[in-house]
Structure formats: structure tokens, C-alpha cells
Enzyme design. Sequence first.
Site, PDB file in Angstrom:
ATOM      1  N   SER A 194       9.972   2.718   1.939  1.00  0.00           N
ATOM      2  CA  SER A 194       9.839   3.077   3.694  1.00  0.00           C
ATOM      3  C   SER A 194       8.848   1.707   4.148  1.00  0.00           C
ATOM      4  O   SER A 194       9.178   1.555   5.318  1.00  0.00           O
ATOM      5  CB  SER A 194       8.995   4.374   3.855  1.00  0.00           C
ATOM      6  OG  SER A 194       7.784   4.393   3.468  1.00  0.00           O
ATOM      7  N   LYS A 224       1.272  -1.623   8.434  1.00  0.00           N
ATOM      8  CA  LYS A 224       2.323  -0.461   8.622  1.00  0.00           C
ATOM      9  C   LYS A 224       2.148   0.270   9.685  1.00  0.00           C
ATOM     10  O   LYS A 224       1.067   0.684   9.808  1.00  0.00           O
ATOM     11  CB  LYS A 224       2.625  -0.082   7.218  1.00  0.00           C
ATOM     12  CG  LYS A 224       3.683   1.050   7.375  1.00  0.00           C
ATOM     13  CD  LYS A 224       3.819   1.587   5.773  1.00  0.00           C
ATOM     14  CE  LYS A 224       5.082   2.604   5.452  1.00  0.00           C
ATOM     15  NZ  LYS A 224       5.274   3.142   4.302  1.00  0.00           N
ATOM     16  N   SER A 228       7.307   3.198  -1.822  1.00  0.00           N
ATOM     17  CA  SER A 228       7.443   2.373  -0.643  1.00  0.00           C
ATOM     18  C   SER A 228       6.985   1.036  -0.651  1.00  0.00           C
ATOM     19  O   SER A 228       7.131   0.310   0.437  1.00  0.00           O
ATOM     20  CB  SER A 228       6.980   3.424   0.378  1.00  0.00           C
ATOM     21  OG  SER A 228       8.076   4.275   0.483  1.00  0.00           O
TER      22      SER A 228
HETATM   23  N1  GLN Z   1      11.783   6.679  -1.434  1.00  0.00           N
HETATM   24  C1  GLN Z   1      10.774   7.583  -1.662  1.00  0.00           C
HETATM   25  C2  GLN Z   1      10.797   8.832  -0.660  1.00  0.00           C
HETATM   26  O1  GLN Z   1      11.825   8.674   0.027  1.00  0.00           O
HETATM   27  C3  GLN Z   1       9.075   7.189  -1.430  1.00  0.00           C
HETATM   28  C4  GLN Z   1       8.683   6.857  -0.021  1.00  0.00           C
HETATM   29  C5  GLN Z   1       7.457   6.306  -0.064  1.00  0.00           C
HETATM   30  O2  GLN Z   1       6.767   5.673  -0.980  1.00  0.00           O
HETATM   31  N2  GLN Z   1       6.737   6.506   1.122  1.00  0.00           N
HETATM   32  O3  GLN Z   1      10.104   9.691  -0.633  1.00  0.00           O
END
Ligand code: GLN
Length: 482
Positions: A153, A78, A177
Amino acid sequence: MLHRNGLRELADLLTGRQASAREIAQDLLSRVGALNGRLNAFITVDQERCLREADEADARRARGEARSDFDGIPVAVKDNICTAGLRTTCASGILRDFVPPYDAHAYAGMRAHGFATLGKTNMDEFAMGSTTETSFFGPARNPHDDTRVPGGSSGGSAVAVAALMAPAALGSDTGGSIRQPAAFCGCVGVKPTYGRVSRYGLVAFASSLDQIGAFARSVDDAAALLAAVSGHDRRDSTSIDRPVDFGPDSLTGDVRGLRIGMPEEYFAGVAPEIADRVRAQIAALEAEGATVRPISLRLTEYAVPVYYLIATAEASSNLARYDGIRYGTPAPDAANLAELYERTRSAGFGKEVKRRIMLGTFSLSSGYYDAYYLKALKGRTLIIEDFRRAFAEVDVIVTPVTTTTAFGIGEKISDPLSLYLSDILTISANLAAIPGVSVPVGLDARGLPIGLQIMASHFQERVLLNAAKAVERVSPPVAPAL
Ligand code: GLN
């Protein structure tokens, strides 16, 4: 066709001298070349670097010095995990040219086991989002239906693995994410206990929630990559020194006597197709000797507000460093320092990142701190207590990962609140710092993957992954037609 193999199969081919790391790398790189234009899973691919690392692995294996069974197998990383000499953008305009001078601990761990670097994957900007649509580099697409989001994400990592562009990938999970994109794309995604993997060199979003974890097409493969990046690191003061007992060949998938908890709160408001499938898989585990009991996690409804207060507060502080001086591309022609900050940040950050910085700054500001941030911390403590009570009675908690399967690109992005609410089933694990895994359990009527989530108590990754392996055994395959 080497790209069809998972980590274990590739390791066997390498050990049996039926394929070289260079051949595997070449095949994966050409798969990426063929599909990335459409799916946008990778932001950066450095073919030369990948082939060089594969060649070095072949040479080591020829000398009898392979770093592990996996030496030379390329995996995806990532793009918020620092890789020395390889651009790390966090999918943000402000870091579009950032080349880190050092490796993240997790990346160094992966390289120490010989895994090669296939490329850096697309994500929501600074990991803020659930769709990979906030990326400066454009959205990634779901391999099961490219008009739909892959989740986020870590959407690019999930797409890379599900579309057979990478046998495994690293991601990060602050509020779901890893687990949510794994569910949307139909692969395994595991987030370890907070402290299991060092955050050194992971670009910070919300430091008390962020954890690096792994994606793969099987539970064994995900466990193998996670084990490679786990372990103590004194450069992260929250890193914990615990033996890694879930590495390759350690999982049996035996669930006899396993106590499973089913929290009613996690089935409310979930699409019936998903809830029914998860219930059916739980029944299958019961048939294999597990015991199942209903439990209650009463504070689940507070998880979203608690998470979004804490995550945005930490983000507003962590993102202060992108000022055009320490980090970020400085805006030209600023008349003074304040103007330099303002112009650099206005031009460099996307809309969602700005929204979160403003929310977090607000809840931390004097006069509001007690009413919002401090309240959220108290809520977090109560959520932790909720899980503690549950884990006194059960070994694992089994739930759906998401309330729906993958939705359309553009469908929800203009309604941030509905996206925040869609994280309801994954964020509690981050607030409580416990490990969680998403396992594919088949497709819905539209042909979109359904994920099942397992959560376990702190440092019980082995119990977690053993249960996941049992789920995998009783679930239909979900490979996309690509
Ligand atoms: N969807 C969640 C957010 O927008 C989690 C994002 C993540 O785990 N990086 O914060």
C-alpha cells in the site's frame, strides 16, 4: 540536480556548505511539481511548510546547532502517519479533510533529527491493498512504466523515492506494504521488528501487524531514516526499549561467516527470472564468505488465510471509530443515529475497505469466532514456531519479495483473491513480527525492477541491514529513465 542525491550525499553537501537546506527543498519541490501530475505519488504537498522547516534548519546549522547531519533534508511521509496541522487522509474519502491535532511518534522522531516534511504520499485506502489503486485520490504510477502499478500500500512513498522526488520516505508495512512497492519500483524498503517503531499516531489498520519503516535508494540511507524514527515510546504499549545499533555509519556490509537460509517454499510459483536472479545474488554472497543452506518454512502456504483473517478482524474493530461523530465527515440529513452511521460509512469508505470490514466482522462474530479467528491465531503461533526453528540454524533468510514484477494498472484490482494471494512472500514476516528488507537486484527483460527479500530474527536489524548492504554491492543499478 540536487534531487539526484541520496541522504548521505545531501548531508555531506550541507556539512560542506555546498548547498543549503532551502536549495535542496526548492529543488525537490520543483521535481515533485514536474512529475506528480503523471505519477500521483503525493496526496498533499505543503511547499510553505517544507521551505520554512528547511530555513529553520539552515539557521540552526549556521548557529552550530544542527539536529543531525540530515538537518533540513526533506523526506516524504505516508499519508497514514499523523502530522499536526497537515492533512492526513489515509487515502480515504472519510478522512479527506482530517487535519490531526498531534504528531505520530515516528514523525516527531524524524523532525527531531531535523528531516523536513516534503509531503504526504499516496497509498491504498487505509493501507489495504497491494497496488495503490484503492486510493480515493486515484492510483499512483510506476516510474519504470506508468501503465503499471507501483505496488502498495505504500506505493506513493516508493514512487517518490524511485523517481528521485524524495531522497527517502516513511511507509508502513502490515503485510508487505513497504517491501513489495520497494521491489516493484526498485528502491530499498525496510520493515523493522514489531515494537521497534512506535505506532502512536499511525492510523491503525491491523494493530498486531502494523509497523512503520523506511524507503531510500541505498541501504545506508534507509537505515539512517529508520534509526531516526526508532526507539521507545510509552504511548504505544507494544513499543520496546532496545538500543538502536544500526544507525548511520554502523553498517559494514561484511557477510563473512553469515549463515543464509534459502526456504524452498519461497521459490515455488515465482517467475523464473525473479527466482534465478535471487539465487544468483545468494551465490554472490556465498562468494563473499557467507554460507548457504536450504531450509524449510513448512507453514508458508497457510500465511495468506491466517493473515487475511487476522488483518480483517483487527481492521473491522479499528475502523469502528469512523462513525461521522468521532471521526469522519458526517452524512447530512440522517433521521437517527443508526442512519448516520450507515450513511457516513457507506459514502466514506471505498469498496475494498467495506469488503474487509465485512470479512472481519464475520470472522469475529459469535458462532464463527472459533472456526475462523481463533483458528487463525493458532496458525499464527505455528508460523512463529516455524521461524524460530529456522533462526536456530541460520542468521538470515533470503527469498524473492514478489512472485512477479509490477503488473498493469487495472489488471488485478477486480480479482481481490488473486491480489491477496500475491502477498504470500511478505506477510509471514508480519505474522512473526520479524524484520524484513527488500533490496533491488536488477531489472527483468521488460525493464522492471526485481526485489530480493532478507528476513532476520527479532531485533536483528543490524544483521539484516548488513546483509542488505552486501546484496546492494553485488547488484546492478535500477534507476528509472526519468
Ligand atoms: N497487501 C496487504 C493487504 O492488502 C498488505 C497491506 C499492508 O502491508 N498495509 O493487506
